[in-house]
Motif scaffolding. Structure first.
Motif, mmCIF file in Angstrom:
data_model
loop_
_atom_site.group_PDB
_atom_site.id
_atom_site.type_symbol
_atom_site.label_atom_id
_atom_site.label_comp_id
_atom_site.label_asym_id
_atom_site.label_seq_id
_atom_site.Cartn_x
_atom_site.Cartn_y
_atom_site.Cartn_z
ATOM 1 N N GLN A 5 0.947 -1.694 -0.481
ATOM 2 C CA GLN A 5 -0.277 -0.074 -0.275
ATOM 3 C C GLN A 5 0.771 1.396 -0.363
ATOM 4 O O GLN A 5 1.818 1.188 0.329
ATOM 5 C CB GLN A 5 -0.910 0.200 0.900
ATOM 6 N N ARG A 6 0.096 2.095 -0.625
ATOM 7 C CA ARG A 6 1.850 3.385 -0.782
ATOM 8 C C ARG A 6 0.255 4.670 0.212
ATOM 9 O O ARG A 6 -0.618 4.408 0.155
ATOM 10 C CB ARG A 6 1.342 3.979 -2.287
ATOM 11 N N TYR A 7 1.593 5.626 0.430
ATOM 12 C CA TYR A 7 0.336 6.704 1.066
ATOM 13 C C TYR A 7 1.322 7.872 0.504
ATOM 14 O O TYR A 7 2.733 7.675 -0.131
ATOM 15 C CB TYR A 7 0.228 6.625 2.188
ATOM 16 N N TRP A 8 0.918 9.505 0.419
ATOM 17 C CA TRP A 8 1.646 10.591 0.271
ATOM 18 C C TRP A 8 1.994 10.834 1.712
ATOM 19 O O TRP A 8 1.193 11.053 2.491
ATOM 20 C CB TRP A 8 0.771 11.319 -0.676
ATOM 21 N N THR A 9 2.928 11.771 1.819
ATOM 22 C CA THR A 9 3.409 12.067 3.215
ATOM 23 C C THR A 9 3.733 13.604 2.880
ATOM 24 O O THR A 9 4.260 14.060 1.801
ATOM 25 C CB THR A 9 4.506 11.108 3.663
ATOM 26 N N ARG A 30 -4.480 7.473 5.857
ATOM 27 C CA ARG A 30 -4.463 5.982 4.974
ATOM 28 C C ARG A 30 -5.042 4.855 4.872
ATOM 29 O O ARG A 30 -5.064 4.159 4.544
ATOM 30 C CB ARG A 30 -3.063 6.297 4.144
ATOM 31 N N PHE A 31 -4.692 4.461 6.061
ATOM 32 C CA PHE A 31 -4.670 3.116 6.776
ATOM 33 C C PHE A 31 -5.033 2.969 8.192
ATOM 34 O O PHE A 31 -6.528 2.425 8.169
ATOM 35 C CB PHE A 31 -2.596 2.419 8.080
ATOM 36 N N GLY A 32 -5.266 4.389 9.276
ATOM 37 C CA GLY A 32 -6.498 4.362 10.195
ATOM 38 C C GLY A 32 -8.192 4.456 10.052
ATOM 39 O O GLY A 32 -9.416 4.060 10.267
ATOM 40 N N GLU A 37 -5.465 6.752 -1.663
ATOM 41 C CA GLU A 37 -4.060 7.187 -1.776
ATOM 42 C C GLU A 37 -3.920 8.529 -2.760
ATOM 43 O O GLU A 37 -3.479 9.552 -1.898
ATOM 44 C CB GLU A 37 -3.381 6.404 -2.269
ATOM 45 N N SER A 38 -5.137 8.904 -3.255
ATOM 46 C CA SER A 38 -5.224 9.744 -3.886
ATOM 47 C C SER A 38 -5.911 11.245 -2.435
ATOM 48 O O SER A 38 -5.395 12.341 -2.738
ATOM 49 C CB SER A 38 -6.682 9.815 -4.540
ATOM 50 N N THR A 39 -6.542 10.672 -1.312
ATOM 51 C CA THR A 39 -6.520 11.776 -0.417
ATOM 52 C C THR A 39 -5.879 11.888 0.180
ATOM 53 O O THR A 39 -6.006 13.515 0.314
ATOM 54 C CB THR A 39 -8.109 10.793 0.092
ATOM 55 N N THR A 40 -3.987 11.259 0.438
ATOM 56 C CA THR A 40 -3.919 11.906 1.437
ATOM 57 C C THR A 40 -2.383 12.631 0.419
ATOM 58 O O THR A 40 -1.770 13.171 0.802
ATOM 59 C CB THR A 40 -2.672 10.138 1.482
ATOM 60 N N ARG A 41 -2.347 12.051 -1.168
ATOM 61 C CA ARG A 41 -1.863 13.073 -1.586
ATOM 62 C C ARG A 41 -2.746 14.673 -1.545
ATOM 63 O O ARG A 41 -2.056 15.894 -1.738
ATOM 64 C CB ARG A 41 -2.160 12.639 -3.457
ATOM 65 N N THR A 42 -4.085 14.800 -1.718
ATOM 66 C CA THR A 42 -5.088 16.115 -1.564
ATOM 67 C C THR A 42 -4.405 16.376 0.094
ATOM 68 O O THR A 42 -4.080 17.727 0.180
ATOM 69 C CB THR A 42 -6.120 16.103 -1.120
ATOM 70 N N TYR A 43 -4.449 16.203 1.185
ATOM 71 C CA TYR A 43 -4.202 16.212 2.086
ATOM 72 C C TYR A 43 -2.310 17.144 1.984
ATOM 73 O O TYR A 43 -2.387 18.111 3.110
ATOM 74 C CB TYR A 43 -4.498 15.733 3.096
ATOM 75 N N ALA A 44 -1.556 15.925 2.141
ATOM 76 C CA ALA A 44 -0.161 15.549 2.199
ATOM 77 C C ALA A 44 0.274 17.675 1.570
ATOM 78 O O ALA A 44 0.286 18.643 1.803
ATOM 79 C CB ALA A 44 0.544 15.404 0.852
ATOM 80 N N GLY A 45 -0.636 18.301 0.260
ATOM 81 C CA GLY A 45 -0.212 19.007 -0.291
ATOM 82 C C GLY A 45 -0.707 20.080 0.778
ATOM 83 O O GLY A 45 -0.278 21.336 0.793
ATOM 84 N N ALA A 46 -1.862 19.567 0.922
ATOM 85 C CA ALA A 46 -3.233 21.262 2.255
ATOM 86 C C ALA A 46 -1.752 21.561 2.915
ATOM 87 O O ALA A 46 -2.037 22.204 3.033
ATOM 88 C CB ALA A 46 -3.738 20.368 2.152
ATOM 89 N N ARG A 233 -11.150 -1.486 -3.343
ATOM 90 C CA ARG A 233 -10.020 -1.990 -4.257
ATOM 91 C C ARG A 233 -8.949 -1.028 -3.267
ATOM 92 O O ARG A 233 -8.914 -0.277 -4.487
ATOM 93 C CB ARG A 233 -9.549 -3.693 -4.464
ATOM 94 N N ASP A 234 -7.561 -1.921 -3.541
ATOM 95 C CA ASP A 234 -6.484 -1.086 -3.723
ATOM 96 C C ASP A 234 -6.126 -1.796 -4.769
ATOM 97 O O ASP A 234 -5.347 -2.410 -4.678
ATOM 98 C CB ASP A 234 -5.096 -0.914 -2.633
ATOM 99 N N ASN A 235 -5.531 -0.341 -5.629
ATOM 100 C CA ASN A 235 -5.342 -0.839 -7.135
ATOM 101 C C ASN A 235 -4.292 0.177 -7.421
ATOM 102 O O ASN A 235 -3.826 1.250 -6.863
ATOM 103 C CB ASN A 235 -6.398 -0.096 -8.022
ATOM 104 N N ALA A 236 -3.197 -0.543 -8.062
ATOM 105 C CA ALA A 236 -2.141 -0.297 -8.753
ATOM 106 C C ALA A 236 -2.286 1.208 -9.115
ATOM 107 O O ALA A 236 -0.958 2.079 -9.478
ATOM 108 C CB ALA A 236 -1.472 -1.109 -9.119
ATOM 109 N N ASN A 237 -3.877 1.020 -10.217
ATOM 110 C CA ASN A 237 -3.814 2.676 -11.415
ATOM 111 C C ASN A 237 -3.940 3.356 -10.049
ATOM 112 O O ASN A 237 -4.433 4.522 -10.575
ATOM 113 C CB ASN A 237 -4.448 2.072 -12.433
ATOM 114 N N GLY A 238 -4.044 3.807 -8.887
ATOM 115 C CA GLY A 238 -5.124 4.458 -8.396
ATOM 116 C C GLY A 238 -6.326 4.647 -7.937
ATOM 117 O O GLY A 238 -7.006 5.587 -7.185
#
Length: 375
Positions: A5-9, A30-32, A37-46, A233-238
């Protein structure tokens, strides 16, 4: 992560290591909370923008919530780096209201999470939200409970012009279909227009989700007739299904026929045969790789230009068209909500755009009741 699994930081620019508070928050999202993953990307940018502003203005990020008005101005005219902000008469904004509100939402989540851990003072919550109750609401709006109900309203929000997404007209969908040059693209257009799938739901489909048979009992499925399943699902293409609840969507013969034609086309690509994803790259590298959600935006931009549609048609407009066509055909709101994957029928109301002819007919029915009409 070891699980795949991946997430943005957010990284510290000097040491290039994760910022502890931001990283803990984003892992929690992401995990809790099981967000995409796209949500963590948006939040990480903010969060990165907020921390940069705090550094530029020499403010403590844990106590700067009371100055979010200044942060909003900085967001509007700063590029988000350590450079000077120049904003005078005629200066063009760097970010619009919608983007600013998206950043503010991420920052509020970040700081509120910090208050739950004790790393951010509890008083910050009152700087982020205005707390109210339902005592001043009309009786019919209070509900049946006898106790007070409280709500929290964000204190800082940039005014946005309400521009709801319109439905794609049937003529526009037909124009898009005529502009398609292969079976895959025709299947995608029909998948969104005849099944109402979201962009991420479409590219997240697996071949095991497609039950285009009259009797799916042999597949271990109890849903009657041809249908497809939407599964998170968690998908490789996001790709990420928005609803946690899986749903089955009935499909008509047009979509089944389009899929059959695409399956033949897909089988000519040897790399695609090994993929479990339904929508894959068939014509350009990396062959056989699942299409990412953004690829559908690019596809609809090309199709719109090719079809001569000046305003263009966004993929989500076809979801609105599906819901509106179902309503025009007599479907109830609860049925439409289930088809769209909404937890509440009220969420489906914004997707319903009555056909203009149906609106005209409603007005004419009123006129027919006027005194002296038809005598």
């Amino acid at each position: 992560m070891p699980s795949g699994q991946r997430y943005w930081t957010v990284l510290d620019e000097d040491r290039l290591v994760p910022v502890p508070a931001a990283d803990e928050f984003l892992r929690h999202v992401r995990f809790g909370r099981g967000q995409a993953e796209s949500t963590t990307r948006t939040y990480a940018g903010a969060v990165a923008l907020y921390l940069t502003w705090c550094r530029c203005t020499k403010r403590d990020w844990t106590t700067a919530a009371g100055r979010l008005g200044s942060f909003m101005f900085w967001l509007q005219y700063s590029r988000g780096d350590d450079g000077p902000m120049v904003a005078g008469p005629g200066t063009e904004p760097v970010r619009g209201p919608r983007r600013i509100n998206t950043v503010l939402a991420g920052v509020r989540e970040f700081l509120a999470h910090g208050t739950s851990l004790g790393t951010v003072p509890a008083i910050v919550l009152s700087q982020l939200y205005e707390i109210g109750d339902d005592r001043d609401l009309p009786a019919e709006a209070r509900g049946e409970g006898s106790g007070l109900r409280y709500y929290a309203k964000a204190r800082h929000r940039a005014p946005e012009v309400d521009e709801p997404v319109d439905r794609a007209a049937d003529e526009e969908v037909l124009a898009l279909l005529r502009a398609c040059r292969n079976a895959r693209d025709r299947f995608i257009v029909l998948l969104l227009a005849r099944a109402g799938l979201r962009r991420s739901e479409a590219v997240g489909l697996r071949r095991e989700d497609i039950h285009f048979v009259l009797d799916a009992s042999s597949l271990g499925c109890r849903v009657p007739g041809s249908h497809l399943h939407v599964v998170r699902r968690d998908n490789a293409n996001g790709a990420w299904a928005k609803s946690k609840r899986s749903r089955a969507v009935p499909v008509d013969f047009l979509l089944v026929q389009a899929y059959d034609q695409y399956a033949v086309e897909r089988d000519t690509c040897s790399e695609a045969r090994d993929s479990d994803f339904v929508l894959v790259n068939v014509f350009r590298p990396p062959l056989g790789a699942p299409m990412p959600p953004a690829a559908l935006n690019d596809l609809f931009d090309r199709l719109s230009r090719r079809a001569g549609l000046e305003d263009g048609v966004h993929p989500h407009a076809l979801r609105h068209a599906f819901a509106s066509n179902a309503a025009d055909a007599g479907a109830m709101v609860d049925e439409i909500a289930d088809l769209l994957g909404h937890a509440s029928p009220s969420s489906s109301q914004v997707y319903l755009h009555p056909d203009p002819q149906r609106l005209r007919a409603a007005v004419e029915r009123v006129a027919a009741l006027a005194p002296g009409r038809g005598r």
